[in-house]
Design a protein around this motif. Structure first.
Motif, PDB file in Angstrom:
ATOM      1  N   SER B  11       0.868  -1.182   0.000  1.00 48.24           N
ATOM      2  CA  SER B  11       0.000   0.000   0.000  1.00 48.24           C
ATOM      3  C   SER B  11       0.898   1.224   0.000  1.00 48.24           C
ATOM      4  CB  SER B  11      -0.930   0.025   1.219  1.00 48.24           C
ATOM      5  OG  SER B  11      -0.216   0.252   2.403  1.00 48.24           O
ATOM      6  N   THR B  16      -2.587   0.671   6.453  1.00 50.29           N
ATOM      7  CA  THR B  16      -3.788   0.296   5.702  1.00 50.29           C
ATOM      8  C   THR B  16      -4.274  -1.099   6.050  1.00 50.29           C
ATOM      9  OG1 THR B  16      -2.337  -0.418   3.952  1.00 50.29           O
ATOM     10  CG2 THR B  16      -3.348   1.731   3.677  1.00 50.29           C
ATOM     11  N   LYS B  18      -1.855  -3.927   5.740  1.00 52.75           N
ATOM     12  CA  LYS B  18      -1.035  -4.868   4.965  1.00 52.75           C
ATOM     13  C   LYS B  18      -0.667  -6.113   5.771  1.00 52.75           C
ATOM     14  CE  LYS B  18       2.209  -1.870   4.247  1.00 52.75           C
ATOM     15  NZ  LYS B  18       1.483  -0.697   4.762  1.00 52.75           N
ATOM     16  N   ILE B 163      -2.752  -4.516  -4.130  1.00 54.10           N
ATOM     17  CA  ILE B 163      -2.600  -3.153  -3.603  1.00 54.10           C
ATOM     18  C   ILE B 163      -3.788  -2.865  -2.689  1.00 54.10           C
ATOM     19  CG2 ILE B 163      -2.362  -0.694  -4.125  1.00 54.10           C
ATOM     20  CD1 ILE B 163      -1.352  -1.454  -6.885  1.00 54.10           C
ATOM     21  N   LEU B 165      -5.956  -0.299  -0.378  1.00 54.33           N
ATOM     22  CA  LEU B 165      -6.208   1.133  -0.197  1.00 54.33           C
ATOM     23  C   LEU B 165      -7.431   1.326   0.677  1.00 54.33           C
ATOM     24  CD1 LEU B 165      -7.875   2.638  -3.355  1.00 54.33           C
ATOM     25  CD2 LEU B 165      -7.339   0.245  -3.203  1.00 54.33           C
ATOM     26  N   ASP B 171      -5.118   8.050  -0.260  1.00 56.86           N
ATOM     27  CA  ASP B 171      -4.811   6.697  -0.708  1.00 56.86           C
ATOM     28  C   ASP B 171      -5.023   6.550  -2.213  1.00 56.86           C
ATOM     29  OD1 ASP B 171      -4.197   6.073   1.860  1.00 56.86           O
ATOM     30  OD2 ASP B 171      -5.465   4.287   1.986  1.00 56.86           O
ATOM     31  N   THR B 175      -2.205   5.282  -4.755  1.00 57.98           N
ATOM     32  CA  THR B 175      -2.534   4.045  -5.453  1.00 57.98           C
ATOM     33  C   THR B 175      -2.419   4.238  -6.964  1.00 57.98           C
ATOM     34  OG1 THR B 175      -3.998   3.379  -3.664  1.00 57.98           O
ATOM     35  CG2 THR B 175      -4.334   2.297  -5.779  1.00 57.98           C
TER      36      THR B 175
END
Ligand SMILES: Nc1ncnc2c1ncn2[C@@H]1O[C@H](COP(=O)(O)OP(=O)(O)OP(=O)(O)O)[C@@H](O)[C@H]1O
Ligand SMILES: [Mg+2]
Lengths: 248, 261
Positions: B11, B16, B18, B163, B165, B171, B175
């Motif tokens: 990210s 976020t 991850k 990815i 977000l 974000d 992104t």
């Protein structure tokens, strides 16, 4: 004649649970009364001491508004019964009833009714049973209304779907519990509709991307030697792995 | 060369989700019977070990040791399925083929590697070696936010890039850049995942809007959840509470990964 009266009595809430012989006894005590158009059957505020079963003709049930004007709240016709509760609760009449045409009614007076109760304890008992089952019916729905209110407070509207068939009270239905629930359900449906509408307005996600900045950042990242190497290396690696997977 | 796939979870901004996502996706793949490795490449601020119940005392060799040439990559891999499990969620991984390759959490070792740097090629060699030696189906890579060199490397060599977000404009901006990089590097499978979605948004609407903006599939919209925050990364949430909305959406993302040919 007595037979007609018995049938009509069976349609009243007060008498519907009584055995046939008791109904016949009640019917025999009823007196016939003839009325002409405009005659007043009862007046609001009178002490109520009899029940009327309409045989022929129509009546308007009226009250007065704040300005003293007449307000028709309902109409009643053949087969309908007026003032049944007066036999028991002795409360004054809550509305005035006037004949709209020539009419014939059967009147059962309170004393005649009490005479029967004196002679027939079983009739008295049936009446009490009728009342208590009505009371139970009402409290059951009050309890349901409480449960549903709690669900609504928690935002759970699921019960509307599962209870759909139930509260379709007709306008003529004099059962107040059912009417209350019908109104209640209507309220819940409109509250839910408003809430859904509101949700819909909140839900739109707005997305803003600064395209110039995006392009600039991409160029900064990709203009290095490291990146050029990386790109080469990743490409080579992928080719190698694809080749080796082909062998297996 | 090994047949397994490298799945990077990235990210642009921090926090976020991850690490939670990586650990749970890897665990779901292991539950599905896959052989799974997890590498913590967030050398500057490692975090995923917590989700597997590891602390300094339980950690043996680390990725730092490997990058400094002090051990082989195989020595770093810790078998999670073998360990007697101390939590309800992790207990479900008993007997599964799942290995964690942690980063050091010793302050001195972290500052050393930040100061001296390391050869990202060696990191790449490590990935390829461990895929082969453990005969992995998937190697999941938890990354440091942003686009520094080791993150760019793990993106570049991945077969699948996830990815993550949050639905907010900062974000989206980051992104967008990451998506451009992924396209420039020809990543074969690019998958977006939304985390911490507020209840005021309709998940279907989020999915549609984001897919249209980035022209890439959104495999899951995971809700903002107090239950998850409350778990405080102490356990693998989707194993412990499989019926929770967050877990169900996460399993959707796991399915999307397992579906990649
Ligand atoms: N959907 C969610 N709802 C609520 N809290 C969440 C959610 N996802 C993650 N969190 C919480 O957010 C915090 C960050 O999660 P996590 O460590 O997985 O993110 P990260 O992206 O790896 O962070 P970092 O960038 O610091 O490595 C944790 O406290 C975690 O419990
Ligand atoms: Mg992390």
């Amino acid at each position: 004649m007595t037979e007609d009266i018995t049938t009509q009595l069976k349609n009243t809430f007060l008498f519907k649970g009584l055995p046939d012989d008791a109904l016949t006894a009640v019917a025999q005590k009823a007196r016939i009364r003839q009325l002409a158009e405009g005659d007043v059957l009862m007046r609001r505020g009178d002490s109520g001491d009899s029940l009327f079963m309409i045989n022929d003709g129509w009546f308007k049930i009226v009250t007065e508004n704040a300005q003293g004007e007449e307000l028709i709240i309902n109409k009643a016709g053949p087969g309908e019964t007026i003032g049944e509760m007066a036999l028991l609760d002795e409360a004054p009449r809550s509305a005035t009833v006037v004949a709209l045409s020539d009419a014939k009614v059967l009147e059962l007076r309170k004393d005649a009714f009490y005479e029967i109760l004196d002679q027939r304890p079983d009739v008295a008992l049936s009446l009490i049973r009728g009342f208590s089952s009505r009371l139970r019916f009402s409290t059951t729905y009050i309890q349901k209304a409480i449960d549903w209110s709690q669900k609504i407070a928690a935002g759970d509207y699921g019960f509307i779907e599962s209870t759909q068939q139930f509260p379709k009270a007709a306008a003529s239905d004099d059962d107040k519990a059912t009417q209350l629930l019908s109104a209640f359900f209507q309220m819940v449906r409109s509250v839910k509709a408003r809430e859904d509408e509101l949700k819909h307005q909140l839900e739109k996600l707005t997305l803003e991307i600064d395209e110039a900045r995006r392009k600039q950042e991409f160029e900064d990242l990709t203009s290095t030697d490291f990146y050029a190497n990386l790109k080469e290396q990743a490409k080579r690696l992928r080719a190698q792995r694809a080749a080796s997977q082909g062998e297996e | 060369m090994a047949n397994g796939k490298i799945v990077s979870i990235h990210s642009f901004r921090g926090g976020t989700g991850k690490s939670n996502t990586t650990a749970n996706l890897a665990a779901q793949a292991a539950l599905a019977g896959k052989r799974v490795g997890i590498v913590d490449t967030d050398i500057q601020s490692p975090g995923i070990h917590v989700l597997f119940g590891l602390d300094e005392t339980k950690m043996g060799k680390t990725l730092n040791d490997f990058l400094h040439g002090k051990c082989t990559i195989r020595e770093v891999a810790l078998n999670i399925g073998e360990k007697a499990s101390d939590s309800e969620g992790r207990a479900k991984l008993a007997g599964k083929d799942i290995w964690l390759l942690p980063s050091s959490i010793r302050g001195r070792e972290i500052s050393q590697i930040i100061r001296e740097g390391y050869d990202v090629n060696r990191l790449n060699e490590g990935f390829q070696t461990i895929l082969k030696e453990l005969n992995l189906d998937y190697l999941f890579i938890d990354t440091h936010p942003g686009l520094n060199e080791e993150t760019l490397l793990s993106i570049a060599i991945s077969d699948i890039l996830i990815i993550i977000l949050r639905p907010d404009n900062q974000d989206f901006q980051g992104t967008a850049v990451t998506v451009d990089i992924a396209r420039s590097l020809d990543i074969p499978n690019l998958i977006l995942m939304v985390n911490k979605a507020l209840p005021k948004y309709d998940p279907a609407d989020i999915k549609k809007t984001i897919e249209a903006t980035f022209n890439a599939p959104v495999a899951g919209v995971l809700p903002l959840s107090f239950d998850l925050a409350d778990n405080a990364s102490k356990d693998l949430f989707s194993l412990r509470f499989p019926d929770h909305e967050w877990s169900k959406a996460l399993c959707g993302v796991a399915d999307a990964i397992l579906a990649v040919k």
